[in-house]
Design an enzyme around this catalytic site. Structure first.
Site, mmCIF file in Angstrom:
data_model
loop_
_atom_site.group_PDB
_atom_site.id
_atom_site.type_symbol
_atom_site.label_atom_id
_atom_site.label_comp_id
_atom_site.label_asym_id
_atom_site.label_seq_id
_atom_site.Cartn_x
_atom_site.Cartn_y
_atom_site.Cartn_z
ATOM 1 N N HIS A 369 14.078 0.835 -8.271
ATOM 2 C CA HIS A 369 12.702 0.976 -8.750
ATOM 3 C C HIS A 369 12.169 -0.252 -9.486
ATOM 4 O O HIS A 369 11.084 -0.180 -10.066
ATOM 5 C CB HIS A 369 12.584 2.181 -9.691
ATOM 6 C CG HIS A 369 12.576 3.498 -8.983
ATOM 7 N ND1 HIS A 369 11.450 4.025 -8.393
ATOM 8 C CD2 HIS A 369 13.563 4.398 -8.760
ATOM 9 C CE1 HIS A 369 11.730 5.189 -7.837
ATOM 10 N NE2 HIS A 369 13.015 5.442 -8.057
ATOM 11 N N LYS A 560 -1.697 4.830 -17.505
ATOM 12 C CA LYS A 560 -0.305 4.583 -17.109
ATOM 13 C C LYS A 560 0.459 4.135 -18.342
ATOM 14 O O LYS A 560 -0.147 3.936 -19.401
ATOM 15 C CB LYS A 560 -0.216 3.531 -16.006
ATOM 16 C CG LYS A 560 -0.933 2.229 -16.328
ATOM 17 C CD LYS A 560 -0.845 1.251 -15.162
ATOM 18 C CE LYS A 560 -1.812 1.627 -14.060
ATOM 19 N NZ LYS A 560 -1.146 1.928 -12.802
ATOM 20 N N ARG A 561 1.744 3.999 -18.202
ATOM 21 C CA ARG A 561 2.544 3.515 -19.328
ATOM 22 C C ARG A 561 2.038 2.143 -19.777
ATOM 23 O O ARG A 561 1.593 1.337 -18.958
ATOM 24 C CB ARG A 561 4.012 3.440 -18.886
ATOM 25 C CG ARG A 561 5.014 3.212 -19.978
ATOM 26 C CD ARG A 561 6.413 3.595 -19.490
ATOM 27 N NE ARG A 561 6.681 3.076 -18.168
ATOM 28 C CZ ARG A 561 7.226 1.873 -17.933
ATOM 29 N NH1 ARG A 561 7.535 1.067 -18.921
ATOM 30 N NH2 ARG A 561 7.465 1.479 -16.699
ATOM 31 N N LYS A 566 1.696 -4.448 -16.620
ATOM 32 C CA LYS A 566 0.633 -3.588 -16.069
ATOM 33 C C LYS A 566 -0.758 -4.088 -16.482
ATOM 34 O O LYS A 566 -1.767 -3.629 -15.962
ATOM 35 C CB LYS A 566 0.850 -2.132 -16.495
ATOM 36 C CG LYS A 566 2.131 -1.533 -15.902
ATOM 37 C CD LYS A 566 2.338 -0.098 -16.349
ATOM 38 C CE LYS A 566 3.668 0.457 -15.843
ATOM 39 N NZ LYS A 566 3.685 0.727 -14.404
ATOM 40 N N THR A 668 2.349 5.115 -8.232
ATOM 41 C CA THR A 668 1.883 6.343 -7.575
ATOM 42 C C THR A 668 0.537 6.781 -8.123
ATOM 43 O O THR A 668 -0.186 7.526 -7.470
ATOM 44 C CB THR A 668 2.903 7.493 -7.730
ATOM 45 O OG1 THR A 668 3.234 7.650 -9.117
ATOM 46 C CG2 THR A 668 4.166 7.226 -6.937
ATOM 47 N N LYS A 672 -2.860 8.674 -6.338
ATOM 48 C CA LYS A 672 -3.552 9.858 -6.864
ATOM 49 C C LYS A 672 -5.048 9.594 -7.000
ATOM 50 O O LYS A 672 -5.877 10.447 -6.659
ATOM 51 C CB LYS A 672 -2.951 10.250 -8.217
ATOM 52 C CG LYS A 672 -1.514 10.739 -8.132
ATOM 53 C CD LYS A 672 -0.818 10.723 -9.490
ATOM 54 C CE LYS A 672 0.680 10.897 -9.317
ATOM 55 N NZ LYS A 672 1.435 10.612 -10.554
#
Length: 827
Positions: A369, A560-561, A566, A668, A672
């Site tokens: 991952h 998100k985290r 990110k 993911t 969504k």
């Protein structure tokens, strides 16, 4: 024929509205000992959950009986240290297809199903994408009728509850089990013993073979709790088995009698710590021993459980073990399952090393991952030596035999041999869990096309040279049952009225929506659904945070985290740019935009927590500045979790998927959002690339450097963010405002580390390690295109609809079918 008909009628009767009311009241009265009038909110939820579980248990027992009685059954075991399953009530009602009947029954009792469902706590047994993926996979495995089991840890406290105090993240315990969990069943009879510490000793068996045993250990119990996982519209109910740690003897009476009260309960405290709390995955180097205990605890319990089940059905015929069992390792956290299976086969079942290794390497498959080397899990040898001495011996043996073979393949190339070794030499000798997972598995897969190519060509290049056929791609997916049917009922109803409900089990069926891409009447209805969802979210924000947001504005969402790669900080920089632009000219034509964030930072991740503070500080300034005429608003929604995602995602117009190219394995959330009609602004990273291929270049907003360009720029050492700062006036003004305390006048130095990290590096990191300044202008330009495009409602709605219609491939059903066919060899 008559008997079959009667059974069908009975099943309909058991879920009829009248009997649902009767059963519900029975649980209130007889199970909980209450009347409806004096029942608490929890009682009302608990009784309904127990009623629904009643509907499941028969399916569950029949499913397990069927698996056991069929000698051809091959079981799939999904090992994951996280399962972010969220709430189960709605999910189970929909999968059982009794939602409408239950809702009507509750109405007859003057109860609101929506209010009852809100009582359920989120089962937050995961930090983010890894755990949510595992939950989606379990749903798909059951819906596809695959004999599957999830194995993990029953954390007493899940991911922390986040509150925002003065703009800062504060962590509170998530005591999700304080009232119990009606969905689970404790299985004390299936408890197993887990060993730690001790030493190994050798001996000769009756045939004169050298054997080893692990002695003088500190033992605890692993107690399983089972939660049924229901397939949609079928008779399948699989099992999620989560392990809870307990002492062998909960109370030491001898010490109690001697007056040593603390010592008398010490073993209970030591054991229960293992399953006490979910590990915050970014603070990786804190609490090392506890984390290692957690990893070994759940894999040892699970391997013992699998072997017990196998022996009950097939005796000691271990030759067929890989034909009847496959274990998927969800990242490296369960990698100790490899030496644990070897230990049991060699030490306890008395198999030869060669036979045990053949069985082991045909049983395990490994999903990677991450492509970031610093995130690849490693364990200090001295820690394993103390905690798991027998496993360390087994690891040395596995590595010695493997390196003998690698030496022949690489013709003595010491660099390649060093690269593939399970052990990393250095100041502190370590075990590389990714290398162990590759050596001990028959399959290694990435989770998006780009990610898999990076694994093959860079991260695990030398392994790929040895075993090219082991590597394969399985692009992640999401379950449409939760991420459309459950979370977006109005859009689901519109699709059902238009196409029927085949999409619920075959998401590719949404392709038929393309026929309506030019149908103004349909697009108007589609737009109305989005506006309804935006009003719901607006109401939530007003109620919980006291902020007024305009549902007519563009809802631009990044949830998100919180991690630097990110790039929530890039998003904030753009907001500051818009704010500064409006301050210079309040009448400039900017379409009103609401920027919505949701994110938890790991408790020990200082920079991530500082970025959360910056988001909230920018929000305080922007939201209270009358001069900008509410053109932009900034909202940080605390305690982001699965249930909040179900409210936020259906309301989004714009989906921010802006990680540095080459850093996000898949993602993911991007799937969504697209499935719910949001347009993506994103980099060519992870599954964004495949989303772009599916929805079309014109229906996504791609910006920034590619993974190859990022890599070349870093390798060239020519990237100098300070030069960009000096040349680019917009960037200079943004960073100066951050640096000079404009957004935190009480403590003007608070954000100086952000400025320092971007321009010069911080604590040994590279300057602007995640290329925010390099991508800023491209990002800003694409946002301007979003502003222009959104003004054309017809065009925007068409693009949004085409996103919904074209992302069927990102169903976790498709992903699991590929695992089943290409890796697991199950039907």
């Amino acid at each position: 024929m008559g008997v079959t008909k009667k059974i069908k009628e009975d099943k309909r009767f058991r879920t009829s509205k009248g009997l649902i009311k009767e059963n519900y009241l029975d649980h209130i009265n007889l199970t909980l000992g209450k009347t409806l009038e004096n029942a608490t909110s929890w009682d009302k939820y608990n009784a309904l959950a127990l009623l629904v579980k009643d509907q499941v248990v028969e399916k569950w027992l029949q499913t397990q009986k069927k698996y056991f009685e069929n000698p051809d059954t091959k079981r799939v075991y999904y090992f994951s240290i996280e399962f972010l399953i969220g709430r189960l009530l709605y999910n189970n009602l929909l999968n059982l297809q009794i939602y409408d009947d239950v809702k009507k029954a509750m109405q007859d009792l003057n109860l609101k199903l929506e209010e009852i469902a809100e009582i359920e706590p989120d089962a937050g047994l995961g930090n983010g994408g890894l755990g949510r993926l595992a939950a989606c996979f379990l749903d798909s495995i059951a819906t596809l009728g695959i004999p599957g089991y999830g194995y993990g840890i029953r954390y007493e406290y899940g991911i922390f509850k986040q509150i925002i105090k003065d703009g800062f993240q504060v962590e509170l315990p998530d005591d999700w089990l304080k009232n119990g969990n009606p969905w689970e069943i404790e299985r004390k009879d299936r408890s197993v013993k887990i060993k730690f510490f001790g030493k190994t000793e050798s001996y000769k068996d009756k045939d004169g073979n050298l054997r080893f045993r692990w002695v003088d250990t500190y033992d605890i119990l692993a107690v399983p709790y089972d939660t049924p996982i229901i397939g949609y519209g079928n008779e399948v109910a699989n099992t999620l088995r989560l392990w809870s740690a307990r002492p062998i003897n909960e109370f030491d009476f001898d010490n109690f009698q001697k007056g040593n009260y603390i010592k008398s309960v010490e073993s209970q405290a030591i054991a229960s710590a293992i399953s006490k709390v979910l590990y915050p995955n970014d603070a990786f180097y804190a609490g090392r021993e506890l984390r290692l205990k957690q990893e070994y605890f759940f894999v040892s319990a699970s391997i013992q459980d699998i072997i017990r089940r196998f022996k009950k059905q097939f005796g000691n015929n271990f030759d067929i073990f890989p034909d009847k069992n496959v274990i998927q390792l969800n990242d490296t956290h369960p990698a100790l399952a490899i030496p644990e299976l070897m230990r049991i086969l060699v030490d306890e079942e008395k198999l030869s090393w060669e036979k045990a290794w053949k069985i082991t390497t045909k049983t395990f498959a490994y999903t990677n991952h991450t492509v970031m080397p610093e995130a690849l899990e490693k364990w200090e040898v001295h820690l394993l030596e103390r905690l798991l001495p027998r496993h360390l011996e087994i690891l040395y043996e596995i590595n010695a035999r493997f390196l003998d073979n690698a030496n022949k393949i690489f013709s003595g190339n010491i660099d390649k041999i060093r690269n593939v070794s399970i052990f990393e030499e250095g100041h502190v000798k370590q075990v590389r869990m990714a290398n162990l997972s590759i050596v001990g598995s028959f399959s290694i897969n990435g989770v998006s096309k780009l990610h898999t190519e990076i694994l093959k060509n860079s991260v695990f290049k030398d392994f790929y040279e040895i075993w090219p056929k082991k590597f394969n791609n399985k692009t992640n997916g999401i379950t449409q049952r939760r991420w459309l049917l459950q979370c977006n009922p109005n859009l689901s109803n519109l699709i059902n009225e238009t196409l029927g409900d085949n999409w619920i089990i075959n998401l590719d069926y949404l392709k038929n929506l393309e026929a309506y891409a030019n149908d103004k009447n349909f697009l108007d209805k589609f737009f109305e659904v989005k506006q309804h969802n935006k009003k719901q979210l607006s109401n939530y924000i007003k109620k919980e945070l006291g902020i007024n947001v305009d549902p007519e504005s563009i809802f631009d969402v990044q949830v998100k985290r919180l991690h630097e790669y990110k790039r929530q900080l890039l998003n904030v920089m753009h907001i500051i740019y818009l704010y500064q632009t409006l301050k210079e000219n309040p009448n400039i034509d900017i379409y009103p935009r609401t920027f919505i964030f949701g994110a938890k930072a790991a408790p020990g991740y200082r920079m991530a927590k500082l970025i959360i503070k910056l988001i909230n500080s920018v929000a305080d300034i922007v939201n209270n500045d009358k001069e900008i005429n509410d053109k932009i608003k900034v909202v940080f929604i605390p305690n982001y979790n699965v249930s909040l995602a179900e409210i936020i995602i259906p309301a989004a117009n714009v989906s921010e998927q802006i990680s540095t190219a080459g850093k996000e394995a898949s993602g993911t959330g991007n799937m969504k959002f697209a499935l719910n009609g949001a347009l993506t602004i994103g980099t060519l990273d992870g599954a964004n690339i495949e989303i772009k291929e599916c929805v079309g270049d014109e229906n996504i907003f791609i910006f920034g450097l590619t993974a190859e360009q990022v890599q070349k720029l870093k390798e060239s050492r020519l990237y100098n963010p300070y030069d960009i700062y000096l040349r680019n006036e917009n960037i200079r003004k943004i960073l100066d405002a951050i640096n000079n305390g404009f957004f935190n006048k009480e403590n003007p130095d608070l954000f100086k580390d952000i400025f320092q990290a971007l321009l010069f590096g911080l604590n040994g990191s590279q300057a602007d390690e995640y290329m925010l300044l390099a991508d800023f202008d491209s990002y800003k330009t694409r946002h301007k295109e979003i502003d222009i495009t959104y003004r054309d409602k017809y065009l925007w709605n068409k693009k949004a609809l085409l996103n919904v219609a074209r992302v069927g491939i990102f169903s976790s059903d498709r992903t699991i079918m590929e695992y089943a066919k290409d890796i697991w060899n199950v039907k």
